[in-house]
Scaffold this active site. Sequence first.
Site, PDB file in Angstrom:
ATOM      1  N   LEU A 158       0.835  -1.195   0.000  1.00  0.00           N
ATOM      2  CA  LEU A 158       0.000   0.000   0.000  1.00  0.00           C
ATOM      3  C   LEU A 158       0.876   1.253   0.000  1.00  0.00           C
ATOM      4  CD1 LEU A 158      -2.582  -1.166   2.696  1.00  0.00           C
ATOM      5  CD2 LEU A 158      -3.010  -0.932   0.237  1.00  0.00           C
ATOM      6  N   LYS A 182       8.001   1.599   0.899  1.00  0.00           N
ATOM      7  CA  LYS A 182       8.582   1.044  -0.329  1.00  0.00           C
ATOM      8  C   LYS A 182       9.708   1.927  -0.865  1.00  0.00           C
ATOM      9  CE  LYS A 182       4.786   0.779  -2.754  1.00  0.00           C
ATOM     10  NZ  LYS A 182       3.887   1.411  -1.736  1.00  0.00           N
ATOM     11  N   ASP A 237       8.949   0.020  -9.389  1.00  0.00           N
ATOM     12  CA  ASP A 237       8.417   0.644  -8.173  1.00  0.00           C
ATOM     13  C   ASP A 237       6.961   1.046  -8.397  1.00  0.00           C
ATOM     14  OD1 ASP A 237       8.130   1.785  -5.723  1.00  0.00           O
ATOM     15  OD2 ASP A 237       9.458   3.486  -6.080  1.00  0.00           O
ATOM     16  N   ARG A 277      -6.991   7.972  -1.074  1.00  0.00           N
ATOM     17  CA  ARG A 277      -6.310   7.127  -2.065  1.00  0.00           C
ATOM     18  C   ARG A 277      -5.883   5.807  -1.434  1.00  0.00           C
ATOM     19  NH1 ARG A 277      -0.790   8.994  -5.105  1.00  0.00           N
ATOM     20  NH2 ARG A 277      -2.129  10.795  -5.617  1.00  0.00           N
ATOM     21  N   GLU A 329      44.124  -1.267   5.793  1.00  0.00           N
ATOM     22  CA  GLU A 329      44.262  -0.409   4.625  1.00  0.00           C
ATOM     23  C   GLU A 329      44.405  -1.202   3.328  1.00  0.00           C
ATOM     24  OE1 GLU A 329      43.520   1.930   3.105  1.00  0.00           O
ATOM     25  OE2 GLU A 329      44.860   3.620   3.316  1.00  0.00           O
ATOM     26  N   HIS A 356      41.994   3.311   8.058  1.00  0.00           N
ATOM     27  CA  HIS A 356      42.836   4.080   7.159  1.00  0.00           C
ATOM     28  C   HIS A 356      41.968   4.762   6.094  1.00  0.00           C
ATOM     29  CE1 HIS A 356      46.139   1.825   8.987  1.00  0.00           C
ATOM     30  NE2 HIS A 356      46.996   2.604   8.350  1.00  0.00           N
ATOM     31  N   ARG A 395       3.995   2.751   2.829  1.00  0.00           N
ATOM     32  CA  ARG A 395       4.405   1.598   3.651  1.00  0.00           C
ATOM     33  C   ARG A 395       5.917   1.391   3.646  1.00  0.00           C
ATOM     34  NH1 ARG A 395      -0.799   2.621   4.579  1.00  0.00           N
ATOM     35  NH2 ARG A 395      -1.764   0.999   5.844  1.00  0.00           N
ATOM     36  N   CYS A 431       3.375  -2.458   6.810  1.00  0.00           N
ATOM     37  CA  CYS A 431       3.629  -1.620   7.984  1.00  0.00           C
ATOM     38  C   CYS A 431       2.362  -1.494   8.813  1.00  0.00           C
ATOM     39  CB  CYS A 431       4.121  -0.234   7.561  1.00  0.00           C
ATOM     40  SG  CYS A 431       4.590   0.799   8.955  1.00  0.00           S
TER      41      CYS A 431
END
Length: 589
Positions: A136, A141, A219, A285, A438, A506, A139, A251
Site C-alpha cells: 500500500l 517502499k 516501483d 487514495r 588499509e 585508514h 508503507r 507496515c
Amino acid sequence: MRLSPSDAQVTMLYGAVCAAGGALVCAAWTTGLQSSVRRWLVGGQEEEEEGEEEAMARSGRATSWDSTVESPRSRRLTARQKSMSRSNDELAKLLQHGPDSSSTLDGHQYLAGTSQYGEAGTMGAYNKVVIAMVGLPARGKSYIVKMLVRYLEWSGFPTRIFNVGDARRKRGLGGASAAFFRTGDETARRQREELAMACQEEMYAWLGAQPSSCVAIFDATNTTRARREMLSRRCRAAPTGVTLIFIESICNNEAILQRNYRMKLQNADYRDRDPEEALRDFLERVAEYEKRYETIDDDEDGGNLSYIKIVDVGEKVVMRKCSGYLSSQISFFLGNIHVTPRKIWLALHGETLEEEHSGVRGITAGGGLTDYGRRFSVELAAFVRREHRAFLAAHPDKTDDADVLVLTGNAQSHRETVAPLLSGATDITVLSTSLLNELCGGDFDGISVEELEARYPGVWKARNADKLRFRYPGAGGESYVDVIARLRPILIELERQRRSVLLVSHLAVQRCLYAYFVGTPADQIPYIKLPHGAVLEINPAPHGAIATTHVLADKPRTARSLQHCVGPSTALSAGALATRSARRANGTA
C-alpha cells in the site's frame, strides 16, 4: 648480529630434544630433524634482523652480512625489487600502445575486472534481476528502494528505478486526485494498467541493453494477484534470463505510518496543495487501494513465486525461493535493515611517526602516534563520550542498545587511536578485524607517493589511469574494487547494528564506507577528500544519509604530510581540513 648456527649447536639441541622424548631415531630422520632445527634457528634469527635489514634495504645501504652470504630475507628483498621493476616496465609498455591508457589496460591482470565496474570483483557477473515492489502507499517502499539502490550500486551492480507514479506524472496526470485510483472506475483502471505496461517495457529495454549483471526495480503498488501474474508472464517472456523477485512492504506501526503520510505530502502530486486537504485526499487514495489489496501467497505463479516480505521496516522478514547469487545478496541485505535511531562515526586513525617523518602510508607503515595523533585520540574520546550522552538523553527509551560499538583494523595506529576512549569505560565494546586494514599496495606497499612517481613511473601512470580498478602488483596487492568487496560484511554489520558505532580505519577503507552512506558514484571514490583529525558523523535518514564533519584537532600540514601513500592514493586539500560541520546530504559530496 648473530652468525648462522653451527653444526655443533644444531646437534646439541637435537640431543636435548631426543633426551626429553626418550626416542630412538634412525640416521635419516636425524638428518631431517637437524635440518628442521637449523631452519627454525635461522627463522628466529631472521625475524630479529628483519626490521633493521628492511630499513637498510629501503635506504640503499648495505647490510652487515658477509657479501658472499645472502640471507633468506635479503633474497626476498632482492626478489621484491626485481618484481617491482618488472611490473613497472610491463605497465610502461602497455601504456605506450595507445593514447587511451585505461582501455589499453582493460582486462589486464593489474585491473580488477573489465571496463564495467559491475563485472569487476563480483560473482553473479551475468545475473539480471527485476525487483517488483508490493504494498500500500506510504508503507516504506521508497525507503527500501533507495537503500537497495545505494547498496547495489556500491557493490558494483548497475541499478535503475522504474517508477509508475513518475511515468504517470510525465504523461500529464500529475496531481491526480483519489478519484483516479477509485476501484469501480474502469477507465481509470485501464489507464493505470497501460502506464504499468509501458513502464515495464521501458524496464526490459534497459535490461536488454546491459552487458552484464544489473538490477531493475519496478516501483509500484502491485497490490493484486492479477498484476503480479502479469509481471511474472512478462518476465518469462524476456529474451535473456531474468530473475523476478517481489518485495512486499507491510507496515502496522501507527507512528511510522503517520510519519510516512506527512512525508508523502512532499511529492509532486501534493507539493503545492494545502497540507490538510492533501492529507485527506491521500488517505482516501490509500483507502481505495486497501479495497483491492491482496497480500502475496505461496501458491501464486504455480507456487514458484520468489518474494521477500518486510514487516515494519525490518522488525520481521520472510523470504521464499531467493536462491540465486544476487537474489541471496539482496535478501541478506534487506534482512538486516531497520530504522532504529543511532549514531555512526567514521574517523581516520591518528597520525603516526612514520607518516610524519617519511610520508609513508599503507598497511606496513608502522610507528606509534605522534603528539598530534595522540592529541586527536584524546579529543576523539571526549567527543564520542559527549555525543553519546547527548544522544541517550534525546532517546530515553533506548535501553537495550545503549553502549557504543568500536570497530577497528589490526594496525597499531588503530589501537592507539581508540585507547583513550577505552580507558575506564564500561559501555564500550571493541571488535578488531583485518577487513578494516588499509588497501594493500602489494610489492609497492609502504613506499611514499614521491618515490612511486620518481622510481616507478609505469606503475604511477597506470594507477592514475584507473584508480578505482588498478590493482597493485605483487602478493596481496589490492584495488579499490577489492576493498569494496571485502568491506561488504562490515557494511552489513553497520546496517544491522542498533547500537551507535565508531569505526576507525585508514583512508581507502573510510573512503569506501563514506561513499556508501552518501551515495558517491564508484568512479569518484578514490578521489574523496577526507580530513585528518576529524570525525565524520553519519545520520541515516529515510531518503539518504546526512554526513557532518567535526574537526577535532587542527594541525598545519606540510607538503609531505598532505600526501597519501601508495595504498590510500590522492592528496588531502587544506580546505577540507578547515571544513567544520560541512553537511552533505543524499549523495552530494
